[in-house]
Motif scaffolding. Structure first.
Motif, mmCIF file in Angstrom:
data_model
loop_
_atom_site.group_PDB
_atom_site.id
_atom_site.type_symbol
_atom_site.label_atom_id
_atom_site.label_comp_id
_atom_site.label_asym_id
_atom_site.label_seq_id
_atom_site.Cartn_x
_atom_site.Cartn_y
_atom_site.Cartn_z
ATOM 1 N N ASN A 140 0.831 -1.204 0.000
ATOM 2 C CA ASN A 140 0.000 0.000 0.000
ATOM 3 C C ASN A 140 0.866 1.256 0.000
ATOM 4 O O ASN A 140 0.602 2.206 -0.739
ATOM 5 C CB ASN A 140 -0.916 0.019 1.217
ATOM 6 N N ILE B 187 -5.194 2.981 -1.311
ATOM 7 C CA ILE B 187 -5.938 2.969 -0.048
ATOM 8 C C ILE B 187 -6.849 1.743 0.038
ATOM 9 O O ILE B 187 -6.950 1.099 1.082
ATOM 10 C CB ILE B 187 -6.741 4.270 0.097
ATOM 11 N N MET C 163 1.169 4.193 -2.776
ATOM 12 C CA MET C 163 0.948 5.597 -2.402
ATOM 13 C C MET C 163 2.115 6.473 -2.837
ATOM 14 O O MET C 163 1.928 7.599 -3.296
ATOM 15 C CB MET C 163 0.747 5.722 -0.896
#
Length: 82
Positions: A17, A75, A21
């Motif tokens: 994740n 997310i 990001m």
């Protein structure tokens, strides 16, 4: 001692994740960089080629929206189960 329960991973995001990001933030930053610029050498002259360039009007906003899409994907990405 024999009744030990396995510990649960309580972190909200995994390494994947955070990697996505970071990629999304880099794409947004690249789009913002391409959106800026167009400084004229003479402030009294309006150069339409610098202000209305294809990169500034088309490519940069697409990159920014793509980066935001990558952030949303990062997310909502579920962690892989072992």
């Amino acid at each position: 001692m024999a009744d030990q329960k396995p510990t649960l991973n309580t972190t909200l995001f995994t390494k994947d994740n955070y990697l996505w990001m970071l990629i999304g933030a880099a794409v947004v930053a690249l789009g913002m960089f391409l959106l800026s610029g167009g400084k004229s050498a003479d402030p009294n002259v309006f150069d339409t080629n610098e202000v209305y360039s294809t990169v500034r009007l088309t490519v940069a906003p697409i990159l920014i929206l793509l980066g935001l899409g990558i952030e949303i994907f990062a997310i909502f990405k579920k962690p892989k189960t072992a």
